[in-house]
Design an enzyme around this catalytic site. Structure first.
Site, PDB file in Angstrom:
ATOM      1  N   ASP A 171      -5.960 -33.448   0.239  1.00 15.49           N
ATOM      2  CA  ASP A 171      -4.839 -33.392  -0.703  1.00 15.49           C
ATOM      3  C   ASP A 171      -3.895 -34.583  -0.513  1.00 15.49           C
ATOM      4  OD1 ASP A 171      -3.420 -32.314  -2.792  1.00 15.49           O
ATOM      5  OD2 ASP A 171      -2.341 -30.843  -1.570  1.00 15.49           O
ATOM      6  N   GLY A 172      -3.227 -34.952  -1.601  1.00 16.32           N
ATOM      7  CA  GLY A 172      -2.167 -35.970  -1.529  1.00 16.32           C
ATOM      8  C   GLY A 172      -2.541 -37.331  -2.110  1.00 16.32           C
ATOM      9  N   GLY A 183      -2.574 -38.274  -5.231  1.00 14.69           N
ATOM     10  CA  GLY A 183      -1.627 -38.639  -6.285  1.00 14.69           C
ATOM     11  C   GLY A 183      -0.313 -39.123  -5.695  1.00 14.69           C
ATOM     12  N   HIS A 233      -7.008 -41.652  -5.884  1.00 15.69           N
ATOM     13  CA  HIS A 233      -8.355 -41.059  -5.828  1.00 15.69           C
ATOM     14  C   HIS A 233      -9.387 -42.093  -5.382  1.00 15.69           C
ATOM     15  CE1 HIS A 233      -6.693 -37.478  -7.446  1.00 15.69           C
ATOM     16  NE2 HIS A 233      -6.513 -37.921  -8.664  1.00 15.69           N
ATOM     17  N   SER A 239     -11.303 -28.655  -7.845  1.00 14.28           N
ATOM     18  CA  SER A 239     -11.256 -27.200  -7.949  1.00 14.28           C
ATOM     19  C   SER A 239     -11.446 -26.756  -9.392  1.00 14.28           C
ATOM     20  CB  SER A 239      -9.922 -26.670  -7.408  1.00 14.28           C
ATOM     21  OG  SER A 239      -8.904 -26.834  -8.374  1.00 14.28           O
ATOM     22  N   THR A 240     -11.760 -25.490  -9.561  1.00 13.50           N
ATOM     23  CA  THR A 240     -11.911 -24.943 -10.924  1.00 13.50           C
ATOM     24  C   THR A 240     -10.577 -24.987 -11.675  1.00 13.50           C
ATOM     25  OG1 THR A 240     -11.687 -22.759  -9.865  1.00 13.50           O
ATOM     26  CG2 THR A 240     -13.900 -23.421 -10.501  1.00 13.50           C
ATOM     27  N   ASN A 249      -8.494 -27.704 -11.340  1.00 17.64           N
ATOM     28  CA  ASN A 249      -8.120 -29.105 -11.556  1.00 17.64           C
ATOM     29  C   ASN A 249      -8.397 -29.592 -12.985  1.00 17.64           C
ATOM     30  OD1 ASN A 249      -8.951 -30.043  -8.131  1.00 17.64           O
ATOM     31  ND2 ASN A 249      -6.933 -29.693  -9.009  1.00 17.64           N
ATOM     32  N   TRP A 250      -9.109 -28.789 -13.790  1.00 21.77           N
ATOM     33  CA  TRP A 250      -9.298 -29.142 -15.210  1.00 21.77           C
ATOM     34  C   TRP A 250      -7.969 -29.147 -15.960  1.00 21.77           C
ATOM     35  CZ3 TRP A 250     -13.954 -31.017 -16.224  1.00 21.77           C
ATOM     36  CH2 TRP A 250     -15.052 -30.564 -15.496  1.00 21.77           C
ATOM     37  N   ARG A 301      -5.919 -29.259   6.124  1.00 21.37           N
ATOM     38  CA  ARG A 301      -5.349 -29.686   4.833  1.00 21.37           C
ATOM     39  C   ARG A 301      -4.371 -30.816   5.080  1.00 21.37           C
ATOM     40  NH1 ARG A 301      -3.896 -26.373  -0.565  1.00 21.37           N
ATOM     41  NH2 ARG A 301      -3.210 -28.149  -1.804  1.00 21.37           N
ATOM     42  N   ARG A 329      -1.142 -24.328   2.037  1.00 23.24           N
ATOM     43  CA  ARG A 329      -1.729 -23.240   1.244  1.00 23.24           C
ATOM     44  C   ARG A 329      -3.221 -23.499   1.094  1.00 23.24           C
ATOM     45  NH1 ARG A 329       1.881 -25.639  -2.460  1.00 23.24           N
ATOM     46  NH2 ARG A 329       0.886 -27.257  -3.695  1.00 23.24           N
TER      47      ARG A 329
HETATM   48  C1  IPE Z   1      -6.628 -28.435  -3.929  1.00 21.28           C
HETATM   49  O1  IPE Z   1      -5.621 -29.337  -4.168  1.00 21.28           O
HETATM   50  C2  IPE Z   1      -7.906 -28.908  -4.556  1.00 21.28           C
HETATM   51  C3  IPE Z   1      -8.504 -30.091  -3.964  1.00 21.28           C
HETATM   52  C4  IPE Z   1      -8.105 -30.717  -2.904  1.00 21.28           C
HETATM   53  C5  IPE Z   1      -9.679 -30.565  -4.642  1.00 21.28           C
HETATM   54  P1  IPE Z   1      -4.617 -29.195  -5.409  1.00 21.28           P
HETATM   55  O2  IPE Z   1      -3.738 -30.370  -5.345  1.00 21.28           O
HETATM   56  O3  IPE Z   1      -5.372 -28.971  -6.651  1.00 21.28           O
HETATM   57  O4  IPE Z   1      -3.840 -27.849  -5.038  1.00 21.28           O
HETATM   58  P2  IPE Z   1      -2.420 -27.334  -5.493  1.00 21.28           P
HETATM   59  O5  IPE Z   1      -2.364 -27.409  -6.985  1.00 21.28           O
HETATM   60  O6  IPE Z   1      -1.418 -28.232  -4.868  1.00 21.28           O
HETATM   61  O7  IPE Z   1      -2.340 -25.950  -4.962  1.00 21.28           O
HETATM   62  C1  IPE Z   2      -6.249 -34.328  -3.999  1.00 20.84           C
HETATM   63  O1  IPE Z   2      -5.140 -35.086  -4.320  1.00 20.84           O
HETATM   64  C2  IPE Z   2      -7.444 -34.620  -4.872  1.00 20.84           C
HETATM   65  C3  IPE Z   2      -7.701 -33.607  -5.907  1.00 20.84           C
HETATM   66  C4  IPE Z   2      -7.105 -32.451  -6.042  1.00 20.84           C
HETATM   67  C5  IPE Z   2      -8.705 -33.927  -6.900  1.00 20.84           C
HETATM   68  P1  IPE Z   2      -4.160 -34.686  -5.479  1.00 20.84           P
HETATM   69  O2  IPE Z   2      -4.639 -35.342  -6.720  1.00 20.84           O
HETATM   70  O3  IPE Z   2      -3.985 -33.226  -5.565  1.00 20.84           O
HETATM   71  O4  IPE Z   2      -2.824 -35.387  -5.014  1.00 20.84           O
HETATM   72  P2  IPE Z   2      -1.374 -34.784  -5.088  1.00 20.84           P
HETATM   73  O5  IPE Z   2      -1.414 -33.459  -4.393  1.00 20.84           O
HETATM   74  O6  IPE Z   2      -1.025 -34.652  -6.530  1.00 20.84           O
HETATM   75  O7  IPE Z   2      -0.517 -35.772  -4.378  1.00 20.84           O
HETATM   76 MG    MG Z   3      -2.716 -31.920  -4.687  1.00 19.25          MG
END
Ligand code: IPE
Ligand code: IPE
Ligand code: MG
Length: 258
Positions: free
Chosen positions: A33-34, A36, A50, A78-79, A81-82, A204, A210
Site C-alpha cells: 500500500d501507499g 499513490g 505504481h 482488490s475487487t 479497486n475497480w 502492510r 487494516r
Molecule cells: C488494499 O489497498 C489493496 C491492495 C494493496 C491491492 P487499498 O489502498 O485498496 O485499501 P484501502 O482502500 O485503503 O482500504
Molecule cells: C497500493 O497503493 C496499490 C494498489 C491498491 C493497487 P495505493 O494505490 O492504494 O496507494 P495509496 O494508498 O492511494 O497511497
Molecule cells: Mg491504498
C-alpha cells in the site's frame, strides 16, 4: 544466503536484525500500500507510484527467495479497486504485462513459480494472457511461489466457496454436518498452496492498519506487521526487519507458550 539480490540491495540489510535461519516464515503475505501517496508527495501522477512499486516487487521477490521464504503473496489489485478512475485502473491492468515480460526469465532462472489468485476472468484479455503465460512458463519451478492476489477479494472468495459447498450438499455429494474447516480451506483460492496456504505473517506498508478484504479466513493466526514506508520505498532491509519482528513474537494458537 543472498545469491539473487544484487550487491547494492544487499547493503540495505542490517546487522542489527540478524535473522534465525531456522525460523523464516514459510508464507509471507504483503498488502503493498501507499503507491499513490508516494507519487503525490513527489508531485507526480499516482501511476508513477505504481510503476515504481513494480520495481519494488522485483527486488522484494529476489530478497524473499534468497531468504528461503516458500510463498510470497502480494496483494496487487482488490475487487474494490475497480472503484478508482478508469485511467488508473487501466494502468494497473497493464502492469502485469510489463512485469512478466521483463521478469519471467529471471524467475525461471531462480526457480520461482508464479501463481495468481483472484477473479482473473474479469481482467482485460491482455492481462489474462500475461498471467496465464507466466504461470505456464514457470510451472516446473519448484522454489519459491510468487503468488499474486489480482482482482482478489476475500468476501467474494468466501462467498464463492459457500456457493460451491452448498451445491455439493444440494446434489447429495456431502451432508451439511460433513462441512468442516478443512472443507472451507479447500474451496478457497489458497487451496493449491497446500501446507502453506495460511500466511505466517502479513505485512502492510504505508502506515494503514487494516486488512482491506485480504485473506480473511486464512489470517486467523497470522502475525501482523504494520510499517510506515510507502510500498515504492520498501526495501530488503525492511523485509528483514518485519521478519525479525515476526521471529520475536510468541505464537500460541490458543495454547500456551513452550
Ligand atoms: C488494499 O489497498 C489493496 C491492495 C494493496 C491491492 P487499498 O489502498 O485498496 O485499501 P484501502 O482502500 O485503503 O482500504
Ligand atoms: C497500493 O497503493 C496499490 C494498489 C491498491 C493497487 P495505493 O494505490 O492504494 O496507494 P495509496 O494508498 O492511494 O497511497
Ligand atoms: Mg491504498
Amino acid at each position: 544466503m543472498f545469491s539473487w539480490l544484487n550487491k547494492k540491495d544487499q547493503e540495505d540489510l542490517q546487522d542489527d536484525f540478524k535473522l534465525d535461519p531456522n525460523n523464516i516464515p514459510a508464507h509471507v503475505a504483503i498488502i503493498m500500500d501507499g503507491n499513490g501517496r508516494w507519487a503525490q508527495r513527489r508531485h507526480l501522477p499516482r501511476v508513477a507510484g505504481h510503476k515504481q512499486g513494480m520495481d519494488t516487487v522485483k527486488i522484494i521477490t529476489q530478497a524473499a527467495s534468497d531468504l528461503g521464504i516458500k510463498v510470497l503473496t502480494l496483494y496487487a489489485f482488490s475487487t474494490e479497486n475497480w472503484k478508482r478512475p478508469a485511467d488508473e485502473v487501466n494502468y494497473l491492468m497493464k502492469l502485469p504485462v510489463d512485469f512478466f515480460d521483463t521478469f519471467v526469465p529471471d524467475l525461471i532462472k531462480h526457480n520461482v513459480r508464479v501463481n495468481v489468485m483472484g477473479y482473473t476472468d474479469q481482467l482485460p484479455a491482455k492481462t489474462q494472457k500475461a498471467v496465464a503465460d507466466a504461470i505456464e512458463d514457470t510451472k516446473d519451478c519448484d522454489g519459491m511461489v510468487l503468488n499474486f492476489a489480482l482482482n482478489y477479494g476475500s468476501r467474494a472468495e468466501i462467498t464463492t466457496a459457500v456457493q460451491e459447498i452448498a451445491q455439493a450438499v444440494k446434489t447429495g455429494e456431502m451432508e451439511p454436518s460433513e462441512v468442516t474447516d478443512e472443507t472451507i480451506s479447500q474451496h478457497l483460492m489458497t487451496a493449491s498452496l497446500g501446507q502453506y496456504r495460511d500466511p505466517d505473517v502479513v505485512i502492510r506498508t504505508s502506515g494503514e492498519e487494516r486488512i482491506s478484504n485480504f485473506l480473511l479466513w486464512q489470517i486467523a493466526y497470522s502475525e501482523f506487521v504494520f510499517m510506515a514506508p510507502h510500498w515504492p520505498d520498501f526495501t530488503p532491509g525492511l523485509l528483514q526487519q518485519a521478519i525479525y519482528e515476526y521471529q520475536h513474537r510468541k505464537r500460541r494458537f490458543g495454547g500456551l507458550s513452550k
